[in-house]
Design a protein around this motif. Structure first.
Motif, PDB file in Angstrom:
ATOM      1  N   ALA A  66       0.798  -1.223   0.000  1.00 52.35           N
ATOM      2  CA  ALA A  66       0.000   0.000   0.000  1.00 52.35           C
ATOM      3  C   ALA A  66       0.833   1.277   0.000  1.00 52.35           C
ATOM      4  O   ALA A  66       0.510   2.235  -0.712  1.00 52.35           O
ATOM      5  N   ILE A  67       1.920   1.312   0.776  1.00 47.78           N
ATOM      6  CA  ILE A  67       2.634   2.590   0.953  1.00 47.78           C
ATOM      7  C   ILE A  67       4.134   2.483   0.734  1.00 47.78           C
ATOM      8  O   ILE A  67       4.858   3.470   0.886  1.00 47.78           O
ATOM      9  N   GLY A  68       4.615   1.302   0.371  1.00 45.83           N
ATOM     10  CA  GLY A  68       6.059   1.075   0.307  1.00 45.83           C
ATOM     11  C   GLY A  68       6.807   1.923  -0.706  1.00 45.83           C
ATOM     12  O   GLY A  68       8.011   2.132  -0.571  1.00 45.83           O
ATOM     13  N   LYS A  69       6.126   2.433  -1.735  1.00 35.61           N
ATOM     14  CA  LYS A  69       6.808   3.207  -2.782  1.00 35.61           C
ATOM     15  C   LYS A  69       6.694   4.713  -2.579  1.00 35.61           C
ATOM     16  O   LYS A  69       7.200   5.489  -3.401  1.00 35.61           O
ATOM     17  N   LEU A  70       6.063   5.144  -1.496  1.00 39.23           N
ATOM     18  CA  LEU A  70       5.951   6.580  -1.253  1.00 39.23           C
ATOM     19  C   LEU A  70       7.303   7.146  -0.808  1.00 39.23           C
ATOM     20  O   LEU A  70       8.075   6.474  -0.116  1.00 39.23           O
ATOM     21  N   PRO A  71       7.614   8.371  -1.184  1.00 39.38           N
ATOM     22  CA  PRO A  71       8.905   8.958  -0.795  1.00 39.38           C
ATOM     23  C   PRO A  71       8.949   9.252   0.701  1.00 39.38           C
ATOM     24  O   PRO A  71       7.915   9.517   1.327  1.00 39.38           O
ATOM     25  N   PRO A  72      10.140   9.218   1.303  1.00 39.57           N
ATOM     26  CA  PRO A  72      10.256   9.507   2.735  1.00 39.57           C
ATOM     27  C   PRO A  72       9.992  10.980   3.026  1.00 39.57           C
ATOM     28  O   PRO A  72      10.285  11.860   2.198  1.00 39.57           O
ATOM     29  N   VAL A  73       9.420  11.241   4.201  1.00 45.77           N
ATOM     30  CA  VAL A  73       9.231  12.617   4.684  1.00 45.77           C
ATOM     31  C   VAL A  73       9.497  12.628   6.179  1.00 45.77           C
ATOM     32  O   VAL A  73       9.372  11.607   6.848  1.00 45.77           O
ATOM     33  N   GLU A  74       9.859  13.790   6.697  1.00 44.92           N
ATOM     34  CA  GLU A  74      10.084  13.924   8.129  1.00 44.92           C
ATOM     35  C   GLU A  74       8.797  14.365   8.819  1.00 44.92           C
ATOM     36  O   GLU A  74       7.921  14.975   8.196  1.00 44.92           O
ATOM     37  N   ALA A  75       8.697  14.065  10.087  1.00 46.47           N
ATOM     38  CA  ALA A  75       7.523  14.460  10.868  1.00 46.47           C
ATOM     39  C   ALA A  75       7.325  15.970  10.794  1.00 46.47           C
ATOM     40  O   ALA A  75       8.274  16.737  10.970  1.00 46.47           O
ATOM     41  N   GLY A  76       6.088  16.373  10.502  1.00 49.52           N
ATOM     42  CA  GLY A  76       5.755  17.789  10.461  1.00 49.52           C
ATOM     43  C   GLY A  76       6.002  18.470   9.144  1.00 49.52           C
ATOM     44  O   GLY A  76       5.619  19.634   8.961  1.00 49.52           O
ATOM     45  N   LEU A  77       6.621  17.778   8.186  1.00 50.36           N
ATOM     46  CA  LEU A  77       6.927  18.377   6.885  1.00 50.36           C
ATOM     47  C   LEU A  77       6.172  17.645   5.782  1.00 50.36           C
ATOM     48  O   LEU A  77       6.244  16.424   5.678  1.00 50.36           O
ATOM     49  N   ALA A  78       5.466  18.392   4.944  1.00 52.73           N
ATOM     50  CA  ALA A  78       4.739  17.800   3.822  1.00 52.73           C
ATOM     51  C   ALA A  78       5.665  17.611   2.636  1.00 52.73           C
ATOM     52  O   ALA A  78       6.585  18.404   2.410  1.00 52.73           O
TER      53      ALA A  78
END
Length: 402
Positions: free
Chosen positions: A214-226
């Motif tokens: 479901a979500i494995g190919k989404l790019p990484p992001v840090e908490a609080g940042l879109a």
């Protein structure tokens, strides 16, 4: 020229999870929706702010009305429907008063539970050919199941045939262990079929219902940042440095705060220390827990907007799963847009929703009921979600599975 479509009304419409499955199906048209936008009994009318999300995604403006008090004939007149003209009435009353997650539900009958029985009044007024309800699994077997029994009795007295049962939605391709009650009622002369009939002889491959799919190919992001290309790919920031430090110390791929015992006990909070001292762990290790990559997510509830409320942390990134990730795990297609200007509301809206992947299958079921034409595997896969036609295969015989 397009043939006339079946007409659908959605009561307790929320952010649109149930309606989306029908709207995405070419044989249905949503002609009306209504929701009071109340998150809990103490909230004021409109406080939940879900009708705007519904309007932006479904293209229908829900009426903000109290369905427990409104005369059903008012809605029928507003939507200009003759009695018997409506094909499908879907109604998903609040489930908070039924779920066993709330200890109070074992002691008292939440006033909101009476909304289940109220659906019969709308069925009598509109006289749809099919009535659908979705709710917590306890609606069928819990302490307050008399509300369902009362509704069934009223519908039967009106001439409907009723089926109510529990389903684990991962069986239908949802990448989440979510057990829900489904009620299907059909008018006299209309054949009764259920999700079990829809899936008879078919099963979903295990790899199709994992967090990784479901979500494995989404790019990484840090908490609080879109993410710059996706405003929904955002999660709350940590308000305290120790919360982020605790998250970083929890092992990847299924770890929880229980793994900190004997290793990083200085990061435990008072509530966790109290559990350790009492020796009563129960399901508490799920709090601050990470999801497993190669298993379905655990139940995504309306409280999913904080890592301290369940196993809602990303498998290896140090944060809560983003709104985008939660939406995908909840069976929403990529095209659906939640308003993240108040991020807590976005999490509540998606956690409350009927997974559109499943409501799309309910639409296929209703089409089969009304036309006699059974669906194909492709008809069970909502475009933009993680389930694909190739994931559905003939079920193995029970003796081979054992």
């Amino acid at each position: 020229m397009r043939a006339p479509t079946f007409k659908v009304v959605d009561l307790f419409s929320g952010a649109g999870g149930m309606s989306l499955g029908f709207q995405a199906h070419r044989d249905f048209t949503v002609v009306g929706a209504a929701d009071a936008q109340i998150g809990k009994p103490s909230s004021r009318l409109g406080s939940l702010r879900c009708n705007g999300t519904y309007r932006e995604n479904i293209g229908v403006d829900p009426l903000q009305v109290d369905l427990g008090r409104l005369d059903p004939s008012v809605l029928r007149q507003v939507w200009n429907l003759r009695r018997g003209e409506l094909d499908v009435l879907v109604a998903c009353p609040p489930c908070s008063g039924f779920t066993r997650i709330s200890p109070a539900n074992h002691l008292r009958d939440d006033p909101r539970n009476s909304l289940v029985g109220r659906v019969a009044a709308y069925a009598e007024e509109f006289r749809p050919r099919v009535v659908l309800l979705e709710n917590a699994r306890e609606l069928v077997k819990g302490k307050q199941r008399h509300h369902l029994e009362g509704l069934a009795d009223q519908l039967i007295a009106l001439g409907y045939e009723v089926d109510a049962r529990k389903h684990m939605l991962s069986r239908f391709g949802l990448p989440q262990l979510r057990e829900r009650a489904m009620v299907v009622a059909v008018d006299t002369g209309v054949p009764l079929r259920t999700l079990d009939d829809l899936w008879h002889g078919w099963e979903v491959r295990d790899a199709a219902v994992t967090v990784r799919r479901a979500i494995g190919k989404l790019p990484p992001v840090e908490a609080g940042l879109a993410h710059p290309d996706d405003p929904m790919h955002v999660s709350p920031s940590f308000r305290r440095d120790k919360s982020l430090e605790r998250m970083r110390a929890i092992p990847a791929d299924g770890g929880s705060w229980g793994d900190l015992v004997g290793a990083s006990e200085d990061l435990l909070n008072p509530a966790q220390r109290k559990i350790i001292d009492a020796g009563k762990w129960g399901s508490h290790p799920d709090v601050y827990g990470r999801m497993w990559w190669d298993e379905p997510a655990r139940t995504i509830k309306r409280e999913c907007g904080h890592v301290g409320n369940g196993r809602y942390a990303h498998p290896d990134q140090h944060r809560l799963c983003t709104v985008r990730e939660m939406a995908l795990l909840q069976g929403f297609p990529q095209r659906f847009r939640f308003d993240v200007s108040v991020i807590g509301n976005a999490y509540r809206h998606l956690g409350d929703a009927v997974p559109p992947l499943v409501s799309y299958q309910l639409a296929a079921l209703v089409r089969w009921i009304l036309t006699g034409s059974p669906p194909t595997a492709r008809d069970l896969c909502l475009p933009g979600t993680s389930l694909r036609p190739g994931d559905i295969r003939p079920a193995l015989p029970a003796d081979l599975v054992a």
